[in-house]
Design a protein around this motif. Structure first.
Motif, PDB file in Angstrom:
ATOM      1  N   ARG A   1       0.838  -1.215   0.000  1.00 24.51           N
ATOM      2  CA  ARG A   1       0.000   0.000   0.000  1.00 24.51           C
ATOM      3  C   ARG A   1       0.867   1.256   0.000  1.00 24.51           C
ATOM      4  O   ARG A   1       0.572   2.236  -0.683  1.00 24.51           O
ATOM      5  N   ARG A   2       1.969   1.207   0.785  1.00 24.87           N
ATOM      6  CA  ARG A   2       2.836   2.384   0.878  1.00 24.87           C
ATOM      7  C   ARG A   2       3.712   2.565  -0.355  1.00 24.87           C
ATOM      8  O   ARG A   2       3.932   3.672  -0.812  1.00 24.87           O
ATOM      9  N   ASN A   3       4.244   1.459  -0.874  1.00 24.14           N
ATOM     10  CA  ASN A   3       5.289   1.572  -1.902  1.00 24.14           C
ATOM     11  C   ASN A   3       4.852   1.189  -3.314  1.00 24.14           C
ATOM     12  O   ASN A   3       5.533   1.537  -4.268  1.00 24.14           O
ATOM     13  N   TYR A   4       3.763   0.441  -3.423  1.00 22.95           N
ATOM     14  CA  TYR A   4       3.281  -0.014  -4.733  1.00 22.95           C
ATOM     15  C   TYR A   4       1.757   0.150  -4.764  1.00 22.95           C
ATOM     16  O   TYR A   4       1.022  -0.833  -4.878  1.00 22.95           O
ATOM     17  N   PRO A   5       1.290   1.408  -4.647  1.00 20.42           N
ATOM     18  CA  PRO A   5      -0.156   1.629  -4.449  1.00 20.42           C
ATOM     19  C   PRO A   5      -1.029   1.119  -5.592  1.00 20.42           C
ATOM     20  O   PRO A   5      -2.167   0.713  -5.347  1.00 20.42           O
ATOM     21  N   SER A   6      -0.517   1.095  -6.815  1.00 26.32           N
ATOM     22  CA  SER A   6      -1.387   0.634  -7.909  1.00 26.32           C
ATOM     23  C   SER A   6      -1.589  -0.880  -7.833  1.00 26.32           C
ATOM     24  O   SER A   6      -2.692  -1.379  -8.084  1.00 26.32           O
ATOM     25  N   TRP A   7      -0.540  -1.626  -7.477  1.00 29.20           N
ATOM     26  CA  TRP A   7      -0.714  -3.072  -7.279  1.00 29.20           C
ATOM     27  C   TRP A   7      -1.689  -3.316  -6.130  1.00 29.20           C
ATOM     28  O   TRP A   7      -2.556  -4.170  -6.232  1.00 29.20           O
ATOM     29  N   TRP A   8      -1.491  -2.586  -5.043  1.00 28.05           N
ATOM     30  CA  TRP A   8      -2.328  -2.774  -3.855  1.00 28.05           C
ATOM     31  C   TRP A   8      -3.806  -2.516  -4.190  1.00 28.05           C
ATOM     32  O   TRP A   8      -4.681  -3.302  -3.833  1.00 28.05           O
ATOM     33  N   ARG A   9      -4.054  -1.425  -4.914  1.00 27.75           N
ATOM     34  CA  ARG A   9      -5.436  -1.053  -5.225  1.00 27.75           C
ATOM     35  C   ARG A   9      -6.096  -2.117  -6.112  1.00 27.75           C
ATOM     36  O   ARG A   9      -7.232  -2.523  -5.879  1.00 27.75           O
ATOM     37  N   GLU A  10      -5.363  -2.571  -7.111  1.00 24.06           N
ATOM     38  CA  GLU A  10      -5.922  -3.584  -8.019  1.00 24.06           C
ATOM     39  C   GLU A  10      -6.248  -4.864  -7.245  1.00 24.06           C
ATOM     40  O   GLU A  10      -7.267  -5.513  -7.473  1.00 24.06           O
ATOM     41  N   TRP A  11      -5.367  -5.197  -6.320  1.00 25.09           N
ATOM     42  CA  TRP A  11      -5.540  -6.417  -5.520  1.00 25.09           C
ATOM     43  C   TRP A  11      -6.771  -6.316  -4.613  1.00 25.09           C
ATOM     44  O   TRP A  11      -7.596  -7.231  -4.552  1.00 25.09           O
ATOM     45  N   ILE A  12      -6.898  -5.178  -3.926  1.00 27.10           N
ATOM     46  CA  ILE A  12      -8.051  -4.982  -3.036  1.00 27.10           C
ATOM     47  C   ILE A  12      -9.343  -5.040  -3.849  1.00 27.10           C
ATOM     48  O   ILE A  12     -10.314  -5.706  -3.470  1.00 27.10           O
ATOM     49  N   GLU A  13      -9.343  -4.375  -5.005  1.00 21.77           N
ATOM     50  CA  GLU A  13     -10.578  -4.276  -5.802  1.00 21.77           C
ATOM     51  C   GLU A  13     -10.934  -5.578  -6.500  1.00 21.77           C
ATOM     52  O   GLU A  13     -12.076  -5.789  -6.887  1.00 21.77           O
ATOM     53  N   SER A  14      -9.959  -6.469  -6.674  1.00 21.69           N
ATOM     54  CA  SER A  14     -10.227  -7.697  -7.427  1.00 21.69           C
ATOM     55  C   SER A  14     -10.378  -8.909  -6.508  1.00 21.69           C
ATOM     56  O   SER A  14     -10.348 -10.050  -6.969  1.00 21.69           O
ATOM     57  N   GLY A  15     -10.550  -8.682  -5.214  1.00 24.14           N
ATOM     58  CA  GLY A  15     -10.881  -9.793  -4.324  1.00 24.14           C
ATOM     59  C   GLY A  15      -9.720 -10.374  -3.536  1.00 24.14           C
ATOM     60  O   GLY A  15      -9.832 -11.461  -2.975  1.00 24.14           O
ATOM     61  N   GLN A  16      -8.589  -9.643  -3.500  1.00 26.33           N
ATOM     62  CA  GLN A  16      -7.475 -10.029  -2.600  1.00 26.33           C
ATOM     63  C   GLN A  16      -7.008 -11.465  -2.772  1.00 26.33           C
ATOM     64  O   GLN A  16      -6.949 -12.230  -1.804  1.00 26.33           O
ATOM     65  N   CYS A  17      -6.669 -11.842  -3.977  1.00 24.06           N
ATOM     66  CA  CYS A  17      -6.186 -13.206  -4.199  1.00 24.06           C
ATOM     67  C   CYS A  17      -5.026 -13.542  -3.263  1.00 24.06           C
ATOM     68  O   CYS A  17      -4.041 -12.807  -3.208  1.00 24.06           O
ATOM     69  N   LYS A  18      -5.180 -14.639  -2.543  1.00 24.43           N
ATOM     70  CA  LYS A  18      -4.122 -15.107  -1.622  1.00 24.43           C
ATOM     71  C   LYS A  18      -3.923 -16.596  -1.806  1.00 24.43           C
ATOM     72  O   LYS A  18      -4.881 -17.362  -1.845  1.00 24.43           O
ATOM     73  N   ILE A  19      -2.671 -17.005  -1.850  1.00 23.06           N
ATOM     74  CA  ILE A  19      -2.339 -18.421  -1.933  1.00 23.06           C
ATOM     75  C   ILE A  19      -1.403 -18.737  -0.777  1.00 23.06           C
ATOM     76  O   ILE A  19      -0.444 -17.995  -0.549  1.00 23.06           O
ATOM     77  N   VAL A  20      -1.659 -19.834  -0.062  1.00 23.29           N
ATOM     78  CA  VAL A  20      -0.811 -20.212   1.066  1.00 23.29           C
ATOM     79  C   VAL A  20       0.020 -21.435   0.671  1.00 23.29           C
ATOM     80  O   VAL A  20      -0.522 -22.507   0.393  1.00 23.29           O
ATOM     81  N   LEU A  21       1.345 -21.250   0.630  1.00 23.96           N
ATOM     82  CA  LEU A  21       2.277 -22.289   0.192  1.00 23.96           C
ATOM     83  C   LEU A  21       3.186 -22.687   1.351  1.00 23.96           C
ATOM     84  O   LEU A  21       3.128 -22.101   2.416  1.00 23.96           O
ATOM     85  N   LYS A  22       4.019 -23.691   1.114  1.00 22.49           N
ATOM     86  CA  LYS A  22       4.898 -24.112   2.205  1.00 22.49           C
ATOM     87  C   LYS A  22       6.326 -24.367   1.732  1.00 22.49           C
ATOM     88  O   LYS A  22       6.578 -24.711   0.581  1.00 22.49           O
ATOM     89  N   VAL A  23       7.251 -24.198   2.696  1.00 22.41           N
ATOM     90  CA  VAL A  23       8.639 -24.641   2.531  1.00 22.41           C
ATOM     91  C   VAL A  23       8.962 -25.506   3.742  1.00 22.41           C
ATOM     92  O   VAL A  23       8.218 -25.522   4.730  1.00 22.41           O
ATOM     93  N   ASN A  24      10.100 -26.167   3.646  1.00 19.58           N
ATOM     94  CA  ASN A  24      10.423 -27.150   4.678  1.00 19.58           C
ATOM     95  C   ASN A  24      11.634 -26.771   5.545  1.00 19.58           C
ATOM     96  O   ASN A  24      12.164 -27.604   6.272  1.00 19.58           O
ATOM     97  N   SER A  25      12.081 -25.496   5.459  1.00 25.30           N
ATOM     98  CA  SER A  25      13.236 -25.092   6.277  1.00 25.30           C
ATOM     99  C   SER A  25      13.301 -23.578   6.408  1.00 25.30           C
ATOM    100  O   SER A  25      12.725 -22.841   5.603  1.00 25.30           O
ATOM    101  N   GLU A  26      14.053 -23.136   7.417  1.00 26.46           N
ATOM    102  CA  GLU A  26      14.289 -21.710   7.587  1.00 26.46           C
ATOM    103  C   GLU A  26      15.112 -21.162   6.435  1.00 26.46           C
ATOM    104  O   GLU A  26      14.861 -20.055   5.946  1.00 26.46           O
ATOM    105  N   SER A  27      16.107 -21.937   5.983  1.00 22.40           N
ATOM    106  CA  SER A  27      16.980 -21.416   4.921  1.00 22.40           C
ATOM    107  C   SER A  27      16.185 -21.164   3.639  1.00 22.40           C
ATOM    108  O   SER A  27      16.433 -20.192   2.920  1.00 22.40           O
TER     109      SER A  27
END
Lengths: 133, 133
Positions: A52-78
């Motif tokens: 929102r602070r640094n990439y407002p046009s991406w943020w706005r498009e995302w909010i207006e288009s339903g906030q697509c979110k995907i939850v993925l996984k990794v298997n280590s801190e590294s």
């Protein structure tokens, strides 16, 4: 009421210039489903706020288009640290989350990473091969 | 890196005027941990955005104090709707999330509710007796 992920699964995977947010959780640490949900939410809010602070046009498009979110996984801190490094290299909004360790985890344990909202084709360069959490 | 929940468990339960965000998930519908994390994240971002627009001082205090988030559960759609009604009655920022049903759930299924950030003593009037998710 919000229809969450409205355009997420339907459009974003197909149209490379749509925006999405990816949340990466570590599967190598033991978190209850509630703990995982809280850590994912921290990552989502922090990374969205950076967008929102640094990439407002991406943020706005995302909010207006339903906030697509995907939850993925990794298997280590590294792996999660390497994803953060790559996100910064590509100048994407991102937030790395560590836990205070007051309940389930050791203090300072890195738990989650949020990347985006940003164009899907850019995020896919980093997380395109990760499995769903 | 963000230290998630920095003041959450340590202070917020004790000091009534600290701010927090509560995320309520339904435990009576079958969601994978990743699905639950995504729905919680939708609720967190949407409710935080409502607070940022309409209750900026609560939002600012919450962001600056480590974004305290608690994930709780209810066992029915009617309970989550009743919580939303009470949140609106108390003029708290809140967001009810429903899923498009493209993957695990029936279309339009209500999955999550975000309340706050708002003063803990106000949110506790509504969700103070709910168990952790």
């Amino acid at each position: 009421m919000r229809l969450a992920g409205k355009r997420c699964e339907r459009d974003t995977y197909k149209l490379a210039f749509k925006v999405k947010q990816v949340i990466v959780l570590r599967s190598d640490i033991k978190m209850s489903p509630g703990k995982a949900a809280a850590q994912a939410s921290h990552a989502a809010v922090s990374s969205a706020e950076e967008a929102r602070r640094n990439y407002p046009s991406w943020w706005r498009e995302w909010i207006e288009s339903g906030q697509c979110k995907i939850v993925l996984k990794v298997n280590s801190e590294s792996e999660i640290l390497e994803l953060m490094r790559k996100a910064k290299e590509l100048n994407l909004p991102a937030a790395l989350i560590s836990d205070m360790g007051l309940t389930e985890l050791e203090p300072g344990t890195i738990t989650a990473l949020g990347i985006g909202p940003a164009p899907s084709n850019l995020i896919d360069k980093i997380t395109g091969s990760l499995p769903l959490y």
